[in-house]
Design a protein around this motif. Structure first.
Motif: not given
Lengths: 639, 227
Positions: A275-285
């Motif tokens: 989830f966080w390997i998705f979730g953190h880049p999501e913040v920069y997305i």
């Protein structure tokens, strides 16, 4: 509320009834207006369209609708938390858990994402001199998949089946033994379908930016919003794929009893990693496109080129890269050990450096300029100090031992609202005011825009600043009440006042849009005295743009052409434009996935199979028809 | 906006009654130190940006007299840009040193035999209660009694979903996971009564999953064990 229908006793919570009533009323009004003004044709036209501007409008429209819904959720949360031991309406326990789950999921996936994708869809092709996105059909499919996913997620509430696992959906709570209801399936499938659409759109943007730039528009001359969109699209491509895998595994855990996220072989920590390997880049997305918007706006309204273009681009790339190396800072308390915790503390701190470069470059872009306080510029100016506050609390959070205290408290709530609202939401508002003429041909009222800005900005700080302190006072996230003895009543009450001020500020937006479209005052193609290519086409952007195609010799070419009082050189010798053919197929493909999801959610496997058959039939139909035929003539040589 | 900021700055200066910044154990003190230390380092950044921001926005604003000015193009300034790379790097290094030291010492771990001697207590979280089991087998629900001044070694484990053990005055959080045991140490708690809570969302009763912590004298603890 208790109802008796056909002898059955039905208990329907009053919030569900309120939702049904309001949606039916809005539906009747909207339907009446559409039919009375004979706009059914327009609706049909938009359902079939593959034009980038129209698809962008659809993204923006639904992003804003969901923004209002998720905003109402936020107001309900704040009302429940306004005073200690509150007993507001139904929002304690289960209903409160549903509230914060919907608020988070909607805001991230169905508000921030479509608003940004909408702006990219509209502005990126116009900024780089592309006539449309590279794959118009895929673009339409991307939108309708997003739409089907968001519709699926939103329907849950009307069936009283709202998910209550938090937007992070942590296993094992999200596994069937702890949340047996259908609610979590709405979360899983809603995100899965819309995520697929997002991946398609990202692919589309990558190919467009790489292949369809105007002659002379090299990477070193590209506007920063286009740069940010390119990097963001790569992030989406990787991050959303990871999310899709995580959701897929969770689906198997829930539907078919596999044990990826619990038991002897599985582990709940796997979910957190995925989830966080998705979730953190999501913040920069969410943040990078906003950085791009601010870069363009600050440069335009300071009447100066961006300071340090090279480092600006480099820092976008670096932030995107580092964004994939920090995910464990969401998991410092999981017990991964001191080595892991320190490593990720350091990588997290490192992100502050490229972000700092950007902040100072924005400041120095303004230095020596002539700053015009237009509404988009005000939003950009509001962003800088607000984002810096959110940024420094980010550095504080990265200190892993300190994070043991901050983690999962209102301090974290304050931090991520500070950064996401400052970047994404203020960025989207800035972008909407800035490109509104390009989207609709009208200019939003500046005076109301400024009212919107000030009420929103002040409300935002009043809401979230006190949360830093309530968090340090020991208030965890996701609790529906607190006691008087906790000593956080006043601070929470202040937060609630601020939230309602933000709510009020949105009324200015509604009024503004209404007023603007009532007045119908057309503007020229270049109302802001802009610098980039989108201002060379008329407002609203027509279906056929850049005829003839401009040739670019520097960055901000349009601006320098205006300064020299010479037109941009142009050519007719250009790459063939992507072929647009209206089609209802994307809508149907998305809806067939909607049917599959409904079938799987309620274990009606016949329905899922029916949806699956429909989907494959549509895919086969799509692959045997050649939409280019009537344009190029029937032949094999272009195959 | 800036007023709010200054106001809360004052609050923070005088506000040593903020729970987390008024620690009651060595573990929590180290964390509180890290929080205040990083806060002041970060204030350097905030103040610098705010001053530059206010100055540039005011000085270069559009006025009637500047109406016809065409700003000079500045492409960048490599010296300035290097400056705002180097200074943040230095600030981060200053921050990193104590962070590494404290994190290395405090990070919870999947059970390994603890070298430190201390009072060991087994903590079990389950929806929505806490069970504390002392060395001699004494168990109590939702109430943790520990002796002051000692090292308290908690072995935490969940029976169902993930919870998180948190007593703000005594130390940071540590997750309580199903299927594996985590060890977390609270060093030298001071006497008093504190409230503990579950900090990881765990379902319906998450809000009410609280417990009481009583830090008592060593004699009182010995008595408590044999009650």
């Amino acid at each position: 509320m208790k109802l008796s229908v056909f002898g059955y006793e039905l208990v329907i919570p009053t919030d569900i009834i309120a939702a049904w009533v309001s949606v039916i009323l809005i539906g009747i009004v909207a339907g009446y207006i559409i039919i009375k003004k004979r706009k059914l044709g327009v609706v049909w036209d938009y359902m079939k369209t593959t034009n980038h501007r129209k698809i962008g409008i659809l993204y923006l429209l639904f992003g804003i609708i969901y923004f209002f819904r998720a905003g109402v959720d936020a107001l309900l949360i704040r009302t429940q938390l306004a005073v200690p031991n509150n007993d507001f309406w139904v929002f304690q326990g289960e209903k409160y858990n549903e509230l914060f789950t919907t608020h988070g999921t909607l805001m991230i996936f169905f508000v921030a994402m479509p608003l940004l994708l909408g702006l990219m869809n509209i502005a990126v092709p116009l900024q780089i001199g592309a006539k449309d996105l590279a794959f118009p059909f895929l673009n339409s499919l991307g939108f309708w998949l997003f739409f089907a996913g968001s519709l699926f997620f939103n329907i849950a509430f009307f069936l009283n089946l709202t998910p209550e696992v938090g937007w992070t959906g942590y296993a094992p709570l999200s596994r069937a033994e702890f949340t047996p209801g259908a609610g979590t399936e709405f979360y899983v499938f809603g995100l899965q379908i819309s995520g697929l659409g997002t991946i398609f759109t990202a692919l589309n943007l990558i190919v467009t930016i790489i292949r369809h730039r105007a002659p002379g528009m090299s990477y070193t001359r590209m506007p920063l919003f286009a740069w940010a969109s390119l990097i963001t699209s790569f992030l989406i491509l990787i991050a959303f794929t990871v999310l899709a895998i995580a959701l897929y595994l969770l689906m198997f855990d829930r539907l078919f009893g596999t044990g990826f996220f619990s038991g002897d072989e599985g582990d709940p920590v796997f979910w957190q990693h995925l989830f966080w390997i998705f979730g953190h880049p999501e913040v920069y997305i969410l943040a990078l496109p906003a950085f791009g918007i601010f870069s363009d706006i600050i440069s335009t309204f300071s009447k100066k080129r961006i300071f340090g273009y090279g480092t600006m681009v480099a820092s976008i790339v670096l932030i995107g890269f580092l964004g994939f190396m920090v995910w464990v800072h969401h998991m410092f308390t999981v017990g991964l050990g001191p080595v892991v915790n320190t490593f990720f503390a350091i990588t997290t701190m490192a992100i502050a450096i490229p972000t700092g470069i950007k902040v100072f470059n924005w400041l120095f872009t303004m230095r020596g300029g002539v700053i015009h306080f237009t509404t988009p510029m005000l939003f950009a100016l509001g962003f800088i100090p607000s984002f810096v506050i959110g940024g420094v609390t980010g550095v504080m959070l990265s200190l892993s031992a300190a994070d043991f205290q901050f983690h999962d408290t209102h301090f974290v709530v304050a931090h991520f609202h500070y950064v996401i609202i400052a970047s994404t939401i203020l960025g989207v508002f800035a972008g909407l005011y800035y490109w509104y003429p390009k989207i609709t041909g009208y200019m939003l009222d500046e005076k109301l825009g400024k009212w919107h800005f000030w009420t929103f900005l002040i409300g935002y700080h009043i809401t979230f600043f006190p949360m830093h302190i309530t968090g340090l006072e020991g208030m965890p996230r996701r609790v529906y009440t607190y006691s008087e003895a906790d000593g956080i009543f006043i601070l929470n009450a202040i937060s609630t006042v601020g939230a309602f001020l933000m709510g009020i500020s949105m009324l200015f937006v509604i009024w503004n849009v209404y007023k603007t479209h009532k007045k119908k005052k057309k503007v020229s193609g270049d109302p802001w005295d802009g610098r980039t290519l989108e201002w060379t086409v008329s407002s609203p952007a027509p279906e056929h743009t850049f005829e003839p195609m401009p040739v670019i010799h520097s960055m901000d070419a349009y601006w320098y052409a205006k300064v020299k009082n010479k037109p941009l050189p142009a050519t007719t010798n250009v790459r063939v434009k992507p072929l647009e053919r209206d089609s209802i197929q994307p809508f149907c493909i998305a809806m067939s996935l909607f049917i599959v999801s409904t079938g799987l959610t309620f274990r009606w496997y016949w329905l899922a199979i029916l949806g699956g058959v429909m989907l494959f039939a549509l895919l086969i139909l799509r692959s045997i028809t050649d939409e280019r035929e009537d344009f190029y003539g029937k032949s094999d040589d272009h195959a | 906006m800036k007023k709010v900021f200054l106001l809360s700055l004052v609050l923070l200066l005088t506000g040593c009654n903020i729970t987390v910044l008024d620690p009651k154990s060595e573990t929590a003190s180290e964390q509180a130190f890290l929080i205040t230390f990083s806060f002041w380092i970060m204030m350097i950044v905030v103040v610098t940006v705010f001053i530059l921001f206010a100055r540039f926005v005011w000085k270069y604003r559009y006025t009637n007299s500047r109406k016809h000015i065409l700003p000079k193009d500045v492409k960048g300034n490599i010296k300035l840009e290097i400056t705002w790379i180097i200074i943040p790097v230095l600030l981060l290094i200053i921050l990193a040193v104590p962070t590494l030291a404290i994190t290395y010492d405090q990070s919870p771990e999947w059970t390994k035999e603890s070298e430190d001697a201390g009072i060991e207590i087994d903590v079990t979280g389950k929806q929505f209660n806490w069970l504390f089991r002392h060395r001699n087998g004494k168990e109590e629900m939702d109430k943790l009694v520990i002796p002051e001044g000692e090292s308290i070694i908690l072995n935490l484990r969940s029976e169902d979903v993930i919870h998180s053990f948190w007593v703000p005055e005594l130390g940071g959080k540590v997750d309580v996971m199903p299927g594996k045991e985590l060890t977390y140490e609270i060093k030298h708690p001071q006497r008093g009564t504190y409230q503990g809570k579950c900090a990881e969302y765990c379902g319906l009763g998450h809000t009410d999953m609280t417990f009481q912590v009583e830090v008592v004298s060593t004699q009182a603890y010995a008595q408590y064990l044999h009650q």
